[in-house]
Every structure is written in structure tokens, then in C-alpha cells.
Scaffold this motif. Sequence first.
Motif, PDB file in Angstrom:
ATOM      1  N   ALA A   1       0.867  -1.202  -0.170  1.00 62.53           N
ATOM      2  CA  ALA A   1      -0.109   0.148  -0.030  1.00 62.53           C
ATOM      3  C   ALA A   1       0.797   1.153  -0.204  1.00 62.53           C
ATOM      4  CB  ALA A   1      -1.025  -0.156   1.165  1.00 62.53           C
TER       5      ALA A   1
ATOM      6  N   MET B   1      -8.129  -3.373  -4.035  1.00 57.22           N
ATOM      7  CA  MET B   1      -7.195  -4.140  -3.692  1.00 57.22           C
ATOM      8  C   MET B   1      -7.543  -5.589  -4.305  1.00 57.22           C
ATOM      9  SD  MET B   1      -6.285  -6.873  -1.319  1.00 57.22           S
ATOM     10  CE  MET B   1      -7.538  -7.100  -0.073  1.00 57.22           C
TER      11      MET B   1
ATOM     12  N   THR C   1      -4.161 -11.001  -2.215  1.00 53.92           N
ATOM     13  CA  THR C   1      -3.242 -10.925  -1.231  1.00 53.92           C
ATOM     14  C   THR C   1      -2.246 -12.072  -1.267  1.00 53.92           C
ATOM     15  OG1 THR C   1      -4.905 -12.511  -0.139  1.00 53.92           O
ATOM     16  CG2 THR C   1      -5.064 -10.183   0.270  1.00 53.92           C
ATOM     17  N   ASN C   2      -1.069 -11.917  -0.415  1.00 54.40           N
ATOM     18  CA  ASN C   2      -0.181 -13.043  -0.409  1.00 54.40           C
ATOM     19  C   ASN C   2       0.537 -13.422   1.071  1.00 54.40           C
ATOM     20  OD1 ASN C   2       1.847 -14.726  -1.800  1.00 54.40           O
ATOM     21  ND2 ASN C   2       2.009 -13.023  -3.231  1.00 54.40           N
TER      22      ASN C   2
ATOM     23  N   TYR D   1       7.715 -14.209  -1.272  1.00 59.15           N
ATOM     24  CA  TYR D   1       6.132 -14.461  -1.323  1.00 59.15           C
ATOM     25  C   TYR D   1       5.826 -16.053  -1.604  1.00 59.15           C
ATOM     26  CZ  TYR D   1       5.980  -9.244  -1.694  1.00 59.15           C
ATOM     27  OH  TYR D   1       5.974  -7.786  -1.552  1.00 59.15           O
TER      28      TYR D   1
ATOM     29  N   SER E   1       0.738 -14.344   9.753  1.00 58.83           N
ATOM     30  CA  SER E   1       0.275 -13.032   9.183  1.00 58.83           C
ATOM     31  C   SER E   1       0.396 -12.202  10.237  1.00 58.83           C
ATOM     32  CB  SER E   1      -1.128 -13.248   8.479  1.00 58.83           C
ATOM     33  OG  SER E   1      -2.088 -13.578   9.639  1.00 58.83           O
TER      34      SER E   1
ATOM     35  N   PRO F   1      -0.294  -6.687   6.605  1.00 56.64           N
ATOM     36  CA  PRO F   1      -0.850  -7.394   5.443  1.00 56.64           C
ATOM     37  C   PRO F   1      -0.461  -7.307   4.088  1.00 56.64           C
ATOM     38  CG  PRO F   1      -2.626  -6.292   6.821  1.00 56.64           C
ATOM     39  CD  PRO F   1      -1.225  -5.714   7.109  1.00 56.64           C
TER      40      PRO F   1
ATOM     41  N   GLU G   1      -0.858  -7.039   0.847  1.00 58.92           N
ATOM     42  CA  GLU G   1      -2.045  -6.742   0.009  1.00 58.92           C
ATOM     43  C   GLU G   1      -1.610  -5.992  -1.289  1.00 58.92           C
ATOM     44  OE1 GLU G   1      -5.486  -6.050   3.279  1.00 58.92           O
ATOM     45  OE2 GLU G   1      -4.581  -4.459   2.330  1.00 58.92           O
ATOM     46  N   TYR G   2      -2.218  -6.243  -2.733  1.00 55.33           N
ATOM     47  CA  TYR G   2      -1.875  -5.643  -3.846  1.00 55.33           C
ATOM     48  C   TYR G   2      -2.988  -4.659  -4.216  1.00 55.33           C
ATOM     49  CZ  TYR G   2       1.618  -9.388  -4.448  1.00 55.33           C
ATOM     50  OH  TYR G   2       2.854 -10.227  -3.856  1.00 55.33           O
ATOM     51  N   PRO G   3      -2.614  -3.628  -4.295  1.00 54.55           N
ATOM     52  CA  PRO G   3      -3.741  -2.463  -4.767  1.00 54.55           C
ATOM     53  C   PRO G   3      -3.247  -2.187  -6.023  1.00 54.55           C
ATOM     54  CG  PRO G   3      -1.680  -1.445  -3.610  1.00 54.55           C
ATOM     55  CD  PRO G   3      -1.612  -2.700  -3.569  1.00 54.55           C
TER      56      PRO G   3
ATOM     57  N   GLN H   1     -10.608 -12.878 -10.674  1.00 62.76           N
ATOM     58  CA  GLN H   1     -10.327 -13.310  -9.507  1.00 62.76           C
ATOM     59  C   GLN H   1      -9.993 -14.699  -9.506  1.00 62.76           C
ATOM     60  OE1 GLN H   1     -10.006 -11.527  -6.477  1.00 62.76           O
ATOM     61  NE2 GLN H   1      -9.384 -10.351  -8.063  1.00 62.76           N
TER      62      GLN H   1
END
Length: 254
Positions: free
Chosen positions: A88, A107, A110-111, A193, A211, A216, A218-220, A246
Amino acid sequence: MPLFYLPAILLLIVLSLTLVACSSRPSEDRTELLVAAAASLKEVLTDIGAAFETQYGTKITFNFAGSNLLQRQIETGAPMDIFASAAAMQMDALAAQKLIISDTRRMFATNAMVLITPQDSPIAIETFHDLTKEQITRIALGSAGVPIRLYSEETLRHIGLWDTLSSKFIFGGNTRQVLEYVARGETDVGLVYQTDALIRPKVRLVAEADSSWHHPIEYPIAVITGSPQQEIARQFIAFIMSDVGQEIVRRYGF
């Protein structure tokens, strides 16, 4: 028919055939989107881009690199339509400068952070705490400023090993460079990752970080403010967020 008409008639026939042939060719004038994306997204976005191009006829050209490098390129005016980051903070920095269109930000993936070794490594490793073993002398991490480095450092600091292990660190740029160091046996272990570990046959995933040990992952994604293709760029992001997009994201382990 007078003979002097024949050359003109033949010319008309040739021109007609040429026009028909040209009209039967597929159009070369297609819209192109330029997408700057984190290195860890290479396979998944390439597949999504191909699916989008098949459905909509828009060519997608990708520039895959470390998120921090891509951020700097966008800040200096590189011609990009979309930015997809592995964290982010790079997107937040661009948003603060009004370099992305805020209402397009999503977003989309996630990874997880994992520990990998070369596939044929003789060193027994089951947890991150095994990194203190004497046999481990080289630990590959991402370079400063790259998201994978942020998550790696947070993980090792959380479990109290950052300072203890610092003399063993080998820095390898973005996550894919870290992955290659380990795959080639140039380091004993590496932090990457989960999705990286899944695509490289010469590495073994030995442990996954909790986690709670890091921010987190997360990919935006968002449209760049200066994009001349904003409508189609929005359409591409909507495609990524769709059931089709997705499903491809999940297929790659995100």
C-alpha cells in the motif's frame, strides 16, 4: 470495345482487388494499455491481460519491476495507464501527490511471506527460528525500499532475529531476484512471497510466516491520473475484480 479503354479497365480491376484484400485484413489500429506492475505479479497479470485482450481486443503491455522503482518512474512522468503495487505504501505515496485516480483504487490480491531453500538443500529447516543454525550462512532478502524487504524485516524483527542474523543477509533487489538466488543455490535460504515459491520448481517452501508478524500483504491497483486511456483502464481493473479475473488470481495462489 475500343482497345484504348482496356488499360483503364484493367487498372480499375486491380484497384478493386487491392481494396478488397486490404479490407479483409484484421485492423492494426488497436488501443494499448500500459501497466506498471510489481514483479511478483508477472505470471498472473500476464494471464489476465491475455484474457482481457481476447475479450475486448485491447493490447496490454506490462512493465514488471520492484514497486518502489515503478513508483519513481510514475513520479517522473513515465507514460503509464495503470499501477499495480505489492504494498500500500507506494500507492499511498502516489495518492498523496494526486498521481492516481482515487476512486479507481482496488485491492485485488493478497499473499503470504514464506521461507524457501534450494530444492536439494541438505539443511533441515522447519521454522523461521531454524535460521540461527550454523549451517546457514547466507540469507537472501529484498533490497531496501522494495515491499518484500519491508515484510521480511518486519517478520524477522517480530521474532527477534533481525539483529542476530544481519551478518548473513544477502540483498537481491526485488522478490524474483531473491527467488533466483535460492533456486541457483547461491544462498542457503530466502524470504519471498508464497506465490513465488509455487512457480519455481528448484526451490522448496519450508515455512510460512504468521500473518501477525508483518503488515498485511495486499496488492492495490489504480488508474494513473495522466492516463489518456482512463475509460479502458477502468474497464481492465473491473475485469481483474470480476469472477473471471479473480479465478485467475486464485489459480496462482494469491
